[in-house]
Design a protein around this motif. Structure first.
Motif, mmCIF file in Angstrom:
data_model
loop_
_atom_site.group_PDB
_atom_site.id
_atom_site.type_symbol
_atom_site.label_atom_id
_atom_site.label_comp_id
_atom_site.label_asym_id
_atom_site.label_seq_id
_atom_site.Cartn_x
_atom_site.Cartn_y
_atom_site.Cartn_z
ATOM 1 N N PHE A 1 6.685 -3.905 -4.476
ATOM 2 C CA PHE A 1 7.847 -4.565 -5.061
ATOM 3 C C PHE A 1 7.846 -6.027 -4.623
ATOM 4 C CE2 PHE A 1 8.838 -0.116 -4.680
ATOM 5 C CZ PHE A 1 9.501 0.185 -5.854
ATOM 6 N N LEU A 2 7.968 -6.923 -5.587
ATOM 7 C CA LEU A 2 7.992 -8.355 -5.319
ATOM 8 C C LEU A 2 9.430 -8.842 -5.345
ATOM 9 C CD1 LEU A 2 6.227 -10.897 -4.907
ATOM 10 C CD2 LEU A 2 6.274 -11.197 -7.379
ATOM 11 N N ALA A 3 9.804 -9.645 -4.352
ATOM 12 C CA ALA A 3 11.164 -10.195 -4.281
ATOM 13 C C ALA A 3 11.298 -11.327 -5.285
ATOM 14 C CB ALA A 3 11.459 -10.693 -2.872
ATOM 15 N N GLU A 4 12.430 -11.326 -5.986
ATOM 16 C CA GLU A 4 12.730 -12.379 -6.949
ATOM 17 C C GLU A 4 14.142 -12.863 -6.682
ATOM 18 O OE1 GLU A 4 12.204 -10.228 -10.613
ATOM 19 O OE2 GLU A 4 10.099 -10.812 -10.733
ATOM 20 N N GLY A 5 14.328 -14.162 -6.742
ATOM 21 C CA GLY A 5 15.656 -14.731 -6.532
ATOM 22 C C GLY A 5 16.380 -14.883 -7.847
ATOM 23 N N GLY A 6 17.631 -14.458 -7.868
ATOM 24 C CA GLY A 6 18.460 -14.633 -9.047
ATOM 25 C C GLY A 6 19.056 -16.028 -9.058
ATOM 26 N N GLY A 7 19.421 -16.531 -10.218
ATOM 27 C CA GLY A 7 20.024 -17.846 -10.336
ATOM 28 C C GLY A 7 21.350 -17.939 -9.612
ATOM 29 N N ASP A 8 22.006 -16.798 -9.427
ATOM 30 C CA ASP A 8 23.313 -16.790 -8.765
ATOM 31 C C ASP A 8 23.189 -16.539 -7.259
ATOM 32 O OD1 ASP A 8 22.456 -14.195 -8.846
ATOM 33 O OD2 ASP A 8 24.289 -13.371 -9.719
ATOM 34 N N GLY A 9 21.972 -16.575 -6.731
ATOM 35 C CA GLY A 9 21.771 -16.355 -5.301
ATOM 36 C C GLY A 9 21.463 -14.917 -4.948
ATOM 37 N N SER A 10 21.610 -13.995 -5.893
ATOM 38 C CA SER A 10 21.287 -12.595 -5.619
ATOM 39 C C SER A 10 19.773 -12.421 -5.650
ATOM 40 C CB SER A 10 21.944 -11.686 -6.654
ATOM 41 O OG SER A 10 21.392 -11.935 -7.929
ATOM 42 N N ARG A 11 19.290 -11.490 -4.873
ATOM 43 C CA ARG A 11 17.850 -11.242 -4.834
ATOM 44 C C ARG A 11 17.584 -9.809 -5.226
ATOM 45 N NH1 ARG A 11 14.601 -13.344 -0.130
ATOM 46 N NH2 ARG A 11 13.059 -13.356 -1.763
ATOM 47 N N THR A 12 16.498 -9.608 -5.952
ATOM 48 C CA THR A 12 16.099 -8.275 -6.376
ATOM 49 C C THR A 12 14.632 -8.066 -6.039
ATOM 50 O OG1 THR A 12 15.509 -9.045 -8.601
ATOM 51 C CG2 THR A 12 17.748 -8.196 -8.306
ATOM 52 N N LEU A 13 14.246 -6.800 -6.101
ATOM 53 C CA LEU A 13 12.852 -6.408 -5.912
ATOM 54 C C LEU A 13 12.389 -5.758 -7.209
ATOM 55 C CD1 LEU A 13 13.597 -4.872 -2.478
ATOM 56 C CD2 LEU A 13 11.984 -6.741 -2.805
ATOM 57 N N ARG A 14 11.263 -6.236 -7.737
ATOM 58 C CA ARG A 14 10.734 -5.700 -8.990
ATOM 59 C C ARG A 14 9.375 -5.059 -8.713
ATOM 60 N NH1 ARG A 14 7.319 -8.125 -12.730
ATOM 61 N NH2 ARG A 14 7.610 -10.087 -11.646
ATOM 62 N N ARG A 15 9.208 -3.812 -9.186
ATOM 63 C CA ARG A 15 7.918 -3.135 -9.002
ATOM 64 C C ARG A 15 6.884 -3.845 -9.870
ATOM 65 N NH1 ARG A 15 8.950 2.177 -9.274
ATOM 66 N NH2 ARG A 15 9.127 2.142 -11.527
ATOM 67 N N ILE A 16 5.850 -4.359 -9.220
ATOM 68 C CA ILE A 16 4.817 -5.069 -9.961
ATOM 69 C C ILE A 16 3.494 -4.313 -9.972
ATOM 70 C CG2 ILE A 16 5.846 -7.336 -9.585
ATOM 71 C CD1 ILE A 16 3.554 -7.770 -7.478
ATOM 72 N N ALA A 17 3.365 -3.317 -9.100
ATOM 73 C CA ALA A 17 2.124 -2.553 -9.057
ATOM 74 C C ALA A 17 2.395 -1.193 -8.439
ATOM 75 C CB ALA A 17 1.071 -3.293 -8.233
ATOM 76 N N PRO B 1 8.672 -3.805 4.882
ATOM 77 C CA PRO B 1 8.951 -5.131 4.325
ATOM 78 C C PRO B 1 7.730 -6.044 4.458
ATOM 79 C CG PRO B 1 9.872 -4.992 6.516
ATOM 80 C CD PRO B 1 9.276 -3.630 6.199
ATOM 81 N N VAL B 2 7.539 -6.891 3.475
ATOM 82 C CA VAL B 2 6.512 -7.930 3.532
ATOM 83 C C VAL B 2 7.263 -9.229 3.797
ATOM 84 C CG1 VAL B 2 4.680 -9.121 2.294
ATOM 85 C CG2 VAL B 2 5.050 -6.675 1.905
ATOM 86 N N VAL B 3 7.087 -9.759 5.008
ATOM 87 C CA VAL B 3 7.871 -10.916 5.447
ATOM 88 C C VAL B 3 6.934 -12.057 5.810
ATOM 89 C CG1 VAL B 3 9.550 -11.714 7.161
ATOM 90 C CG2 VAL B 3 9.648 -9.360 6.343
ATOM 91 N N PHE B 4 7.358 -13.275 5.448
ATOM 92 C CA PHE B 4 6.645 -14.479 5.877
ATOM 93 C C PHE B 4 7.685 -15.489 6.317
ATOM 94 C CE2 PHE B 4 4.848 -18.707 5.123
ATOM 95 C CZ PHE B 4 3.701 -18.628 5.892
ATOM 96 N N GLU B 5 7.593 -15.934 7.564
ATOM 97 C CA GLU B 5 8.519 -16.903 8.140
ATOM 98 C C GLU B 5 9.981 -16.523 7.868
ATOM 99 O OE1 GLU B 5 7.335 -20.817 6.855
ATOM 100 O OE2 GLU B 5 5.573 -20.786 8.147
ATOM 101 N N GLU B 6 10.326 -15.309 8.247
ATOM 102 C CA GLU B 6 11.695 -14.780 8.159
ATOM 103 C C GLU B 6 12.204 -14.580 6.731
ATOM 104 O OE1 GLU B 6 13.298 -13.668 10.917
ATOM 105 O OE2 GLU B 6 11.457 -14.233 11.947
ATOM 106 N N GLN B 7 11.348 -14.728 5.740
ATOM 107 C CA GLN B 7 11.764 -14.516 4.359
ATOM 108 C C GLN B 7 11.050 -13.283 3.802
ATOM 109 O OE1 GLN B 7 10.997 -17.729 1.641
ATOM 110 N NE2 GLN B 7 12.032 -16.710 -0.031
ATOM 111 N N VAL B 8 11.837 -12.377 3.216
ATOM 112 C CA VAL B 8 11.260 -11.174 2.615
ATOM 113 C C VAL B 8 10.640 -11.551 1.278
ATOM 114 C CG1 VAL B 8 11.747 -8.885 1.691
ATOM 115 C CG2 VAL B 8 12.927 -9.662 3.749
ATOM 116 N N LEU B 9 9.332 -11.336 1.173
ATOM 117 C CA LEU B 9 8.610 -11.643 -0.063
ATOM 118 C C LEU B 9 8.431 -10.403 -0.930
ATOM 119 C CD1 LEU B 9 5.811 -13.964 1.362
ATOM 120 C CD2 LEU B 9 8.028 -14.613 0.412
#
Length: 171
Positions: free
Chosen positions: A2-18, A77-85
């Motif tokens: 699942f890849l993290a995606e940022g919403g325009g309103d600040g919400s974040r989602t995870l989308r299955r990409i593989a 979680p896949v994290v890089f520099e405190e950000q969930v990717l």
């Protein structure tokens, strides 16, 4: 995966990409908001979740010859520099050992670095394409302006000629 995606309103989602060995089933979404479901909870808490004794109807691992229920699921979680990717969910027919889990934790760090590099490269590529598009657009506008300038110069020359003729006629 699942890849993290940022919403325009600040919400974040995870989308299955593989997925691998996953058989899509009705009612199982492809996206999860942070904090929703185990995948979303792992993203929000940045901590691994290990599910043992998985119910037989929960999930099936499918191959070309059949399908079976896993014994264990680990969500990392896949994290890089405190950000969930992203988040990776793995299912196994056998329980994960301590060595497996330690290896997966280390692997998530490597995947985080790699995924960050891929994301940065994608952004750079998108910016390059946008820059090239804008440069082409600027060239086209420049060509149009040069053509207009030539027309204006020609009009000015004609006006000067007419002004000269009028001056001669006035004299």
């Amino acid at each position: 995966f699942f890849l993290a995606e940022g919403g325009g309103d600040g919400s974040r989602t995870l989308r299955r990409i593989a997925s691998y060995g996953f058989k899509p089933t009705e009612g199982v979404p492809d996206t999860f908001p942070f904090g929703v479901g185990l995948v979303g909870q792992v993203a929000r808490g940045r901590e691994r979740i290990l599910v043992t004794d998985v119910p037989p109807t929960y999930l099936k691992i499918a191959s070309g010859l059949g399908e079976a229920s896993p014994a264990t699921i680990v969500i990392l979680p896949v994290v890089f520099e405190e950000q969930v990717l992203g988040v990776m969910e793995l299912a196994s027919f056998r329980p994960f050992s301590v060595v497996h889990l330690q290896f997966l934790e280390q692997l998530m760090e490597i995947i985080g670095v790699s995924l960050n590099a891929i994301i940065a490269s994608s952004r750079t590529q998108a910016l390059l394409e946008e820059s090239q598009r804008l440069a082409t657009e600027l060239q086209n506008k420049s060509g149009e302006l040069q053509a207009q300038q030539r027309e204006l110069q020609q009009s000015n020359a004609e006006l000067e000629e007419k002004a000269s003729l009028l001056a001669q006629q006035n004299r």
